[in-house]
Scaffold this motif. Structure first.
Motif: not given
Length: 366
Positions: A296-300
């Motif tokens: 989820v973090l990598v996505n943003v």
């Protein structure tokens, strides 16, 4: 309101006036017509607003020096305070280009402002490239104004004091540039959700110390003390007390960069996530988060197109896995500075001011 907050409120107005005066003197020092009206508007806009915090710390540092009376110190560091605020404005203009930021203090950043000028006038070429190039020059001009104000400060000092002041100021400038590069480099490192060590808390702390903690807190206070003639031992003691608080100040800023209210901070919510900042908060989160949450973090991270839903999900991951440990780290840093201060056996008024400062640095919403 504490006594220190009351003094800060009064001094901020004085610093704002001194900063605008120093900038106007630099503009007037050039031949008529050299400074374009749009350029002048941009450099003036860049120093508008803000808390004038570095200038305030210069006043505080001067007040801690033992060989000057209070009234003399408060007058003596006006030019230094202006120099610090002009340098801060210069750094922010360049920082906003690096971060591709759209807003600062609720208004368009300098490069966005100049890009708008290009578009509104129907000029040829790329508005974005013009905005970025023009903003680099605005930042350079602000630094020239800072140098001019610092030179005015040095002229009022004894030669030995002026030399120590210049040495410390140039050290601050060099350290900020090197620390900024460390920050920029860290944002380019690849992220593998299955790698628990992909974001290093140790490296994030190193960036904080050299990019922001010393520059935002330690150097301005030390410069004020040096201008007022403080001894090397007094400056060294101040450095040791303020360093953990300076780190805590930046850690609080990193919380605001993820969870801050845009109406208060003047920047979009979750802006540090979109910019891909590898902060201690993010490192602590990454270390505890499961692989799926890291995804989820990598996505943003570093994704300027991340939408509100993506940001909200990433904020939830940070709140769940990193925020509590991060708050404990801030508290431990405040305590460390408190212990160093209490062991220093300074006079009661100075001790009270510094304890108040620790609260101001870490108990804030913008």
């Amino acid at each position: 309101m504490t006594a220190l907050r009351e003094r800060f409120a009064t001094q901020a107005t004085l610093i704002d006036s001194a900063t605008h005066c120093a900038l106007d003197q630099t503009i007037r020092s050039l031949p008529t017509g050299v400074v374009d009206a749009d350029f002048a508007d941009s450099v003036r806009a860049a120093i508008s607003g803000g808390k004038k915090f570095r200038g305030l710390l210069a006043f505080l540092g001067a007040s801690l020096a033992e060989d000057e009376d209070d009234d003399a110190r408060l007058v003596e560091v006006n030019n230094l305070a202006a120099a610090l605020e002009l340098y801060q404005a210069s750094a922010l203009v360049h920082d906003d280009i690096i971060d591709h930021a759209f807003t600062r203090r609720g208004a368009a950043t300098t490069h966005q402002r100049l890009a708008g000028t290009h578009r509104n006038n129907g000029w040829v070429g790329s508005a974005e490239e013009f905005g970025q190039s023009g903003a680099i020059l605005v930042g350079d001009f602000l630094f020239s104004a800072a140098e001019r104000a610092l030179h005015a400060q040095c002229r009022s000092l004894r030669p030995t004091h002026a030399q120590r002041l210049m040495d410390r100021f140039t050290t601050m400038h060099a350290e900020v540039a090197a620390g900024q590069f460390l920050d920029l480099r860290s944002e380019q490192l690849p992220l593998n959700p299955e790698d628990s060590f992909a974001i290093s808390a140790q490296e994030a702390r190193r960036v904080i110390v050299h990019k922001s903690a010393r520059y935002s807190i330690v150097h301005p206070a030390a410069l004020g003390a040096l201008a007022a003639g403080a001894s090397d031992s007094a400056v060294s003691l101040m450095d040791s007390i303020l360093t953990p608080w300076g780190i805590a100040f930046q850690l609080r800023d990193d919380v605001l960069g993820v969870f801050g209210d845009p109406s208060v901070t003047g920047k979009p919510s979750g802006d540090d996530l979109r910019e891909g900042k590898r902060t201690v908060l993010l490192a602590l989160t990454w270390a505890k988060a499961p692989v799926r949450a890291r995804g989820v973090l990598v996505n943003v991270l570093g994704n300027a197109q991340a939408n509100a839903t993506d940001i909200s999900l990433a904020q939830e991951v940070v709140a769940t896995y990193g925020q509590a440990d991060h708050e404990r780290e801030i508290a431990a840093l405040v305590d460390e500075g408190d212990r160093l201060l209490d062991a220093a056996d300074l006079c009661e008024s100075i001790t009270e001011d510094l304890h108040d400062l620790a609260q101001i640095l870490t108990d804030r919403v913008k």
